[in-house]
Design a protein around this motif. Structure first.
Motif, short mmCIF file in Angstrom:
data_model
loop_
_atom_site.label_atom_id
_atom_site.label_comp_id
_atom_site.label_asym_id
_atom_site.label_seq_id
_atom_site.Cartn_x
_atom_site.Cartn_y
_atom_site.Cartn_z
N HIS A 56 37.76 14.31 46.19
CA HIS A 56 36.63 15.24 46.15
C HIS A 56 36.71 16.26 47.28
CE1 HIS A 56 32.62 16.72 45.34
NE2 HIS A 56 32.25 16.47 46.59
N GLU A 57 37.11 15.80 48.47
CA GLU A 57 37.24 16.72 49.60
C GLU A 57 38.33 17.76 49.33
OE1 GLU A 57 35.23 16.92 52.18
OE2 GLU A 57 34.06 15.18 51.52
N LEU A 58 39.43 17.32 48.73
CA LEU A 58 40.50 18.26 48.37
C LEU A 58 40.03 19.23 47.29
CD1 LEU A 58 43.53 15.80 48.32
CD2 LEU A 58 43.00 17.50 50.09
N TYR A 59 39.22 18.73 46.36
CA TYR A 59 38.66 19.57 45.31
C TYR A 59 37.78 20.67 45.93
CZ TYR A 59 35.90 20.74 41.12
OH TYR A 59 35.27 21.39 40.09
N PRO A 67 43.88 16.83 43.40
CA PRO A 67 42.69 15.98 43.26
C PRO A 67 42.60 15.31 41.89
CG PRO A 67 42.10 18.06 44.26
CD PRO A 67 43.51 18.20 43.80
N ARG A 68 42.92 16.06 40.84
CA ARG A 68 42.86 15.50 39.49
C ARG A 68 43.95 14.45 39.28
NH1 ARG A 68 40.23 17.18 34.72
NH2 ARG A 68 40.14 15.27 33.48
N ILE A 69 45.10 14.69 39.83
CA ILE A 69 46.18 13.70 39.73
C ILE A 69 45.76 12.40 40.41
CG2 ILE A 69 48.53 13.15 40.52
CD1 ILE A 69 49.19 16.14 40.12
N GLY A 85 35.44 16.63 40.81
CA GLY A 85 34.40 17.61 41.03
C GLY A 85 33.00 17.04 41.07
N ALA A 86 32.83 15.79 40.65
CA ALA A 86 31.50 15.17 40.65
C ALA A 86 30.96 15.09 42.08
CB ALA A 86 31.56 13.79 40.02
N THR A 87 29.64 15.15 42.20
CA THR A 87 28.99 15.02 43.51
C THR A 87 28.31 13.66 43.56
OG1 THR A 87 28.61 17.41 43.61
CG2 THR A 87 27.29 16.01 45.07
#
Length: 200
Positions: A56-59, A67-69, A85-87
């Motif tokens: 999430h931080e990388l996103y 991040p998705r990988i 991307g979720a919070t």
């Protein structure tokens, strides 16, 4: 890359703080947990959350692909699919976890507990004048603080589940739920066929 690395180094204490709160939530929320070490080493929910917190931080730093990988790797290992991307707030607990899905624009508050098979998904996809899906639009649920969502529940669309609510197993929701609400489906009609007694 240097800028992203510096930002990540600055965020590490915050990530650690969140993970410690997640770990405590997992330990306090599961009577089967004998120790925090057991949770770290063997709980799929904790593993998926750990990967998510970093991804999430990388996103947020707009790092492409990685991040998705990362979260898809966790998905493959744990069967828990959390989009980077979720919070997600602090004290997050996924019990058992298999089949949990959390979409990209989902927002989860503090001290939320999900059981296996929960979906926080999209109800429909907004489209532009040419009929193409609009990327990045808010389309997933908002789960407020202290909500418990039981196994198999499906919550779809940009709706809000109010704080301190309990969502029962196998519930299907596409509308807002006020704070402090309990939602469950009607008891199913069971048919029990007992074996015939045999005479000696």
């Amino acid at each position: 890359a240097e800028k992203v690395c510096e930002a990540m180094m600055e965020r590490l204490p915050h990530i650690q703080e969140l993970l410690l709160k997640d770990l405590t939530a997992n330990y306090n929320g599961d009577p089967a947990a004998s120790s925090r070490q057991e949770i770290i080493l063997s709980y799929p929910g904790m593993f998926a959350i750990f990967i998510f917190r970093i991804a999430h931080e990388l996103y947020l730093e707009k790092v492409p692909m990685i991040p998705r990988i990362m979260t898809e790797y966790a998905h493959r290992i744990t069967a828990i699919d959390i989009h980077p991307g979720a919070t997600i707030g602090e004290g997050f607990f996924i019990d058992h976890g298999t089949g949990v899905v959390v979409g990209e624009t989902a927002t989860i508050g503090n001290n939320v507990k999900l059981y296996q098979g929960v979906t926080l998904g999209a109800h429909s996809f907004p489209k532009d004048a040419c009929g193409k899906i609009i990327k990045g639009a808010k389309r997933h649920p908002n789960i407020e603080d202290n909500v418990t969502i039981y196994a198999g529940a499906t919550i779809l669309g940009n709706i809000t589940i109010g704080a301190n609510s309990i969502i029962g197993g196998n519930v299907w929701l596409t509308e807002d739920i006020p704070a402090g609400t309990k939602v469950r489906i009607a008891d199913p009609q069971l048919t029990i066929k007992k074996p015939k007694e045999t005479r000696v």
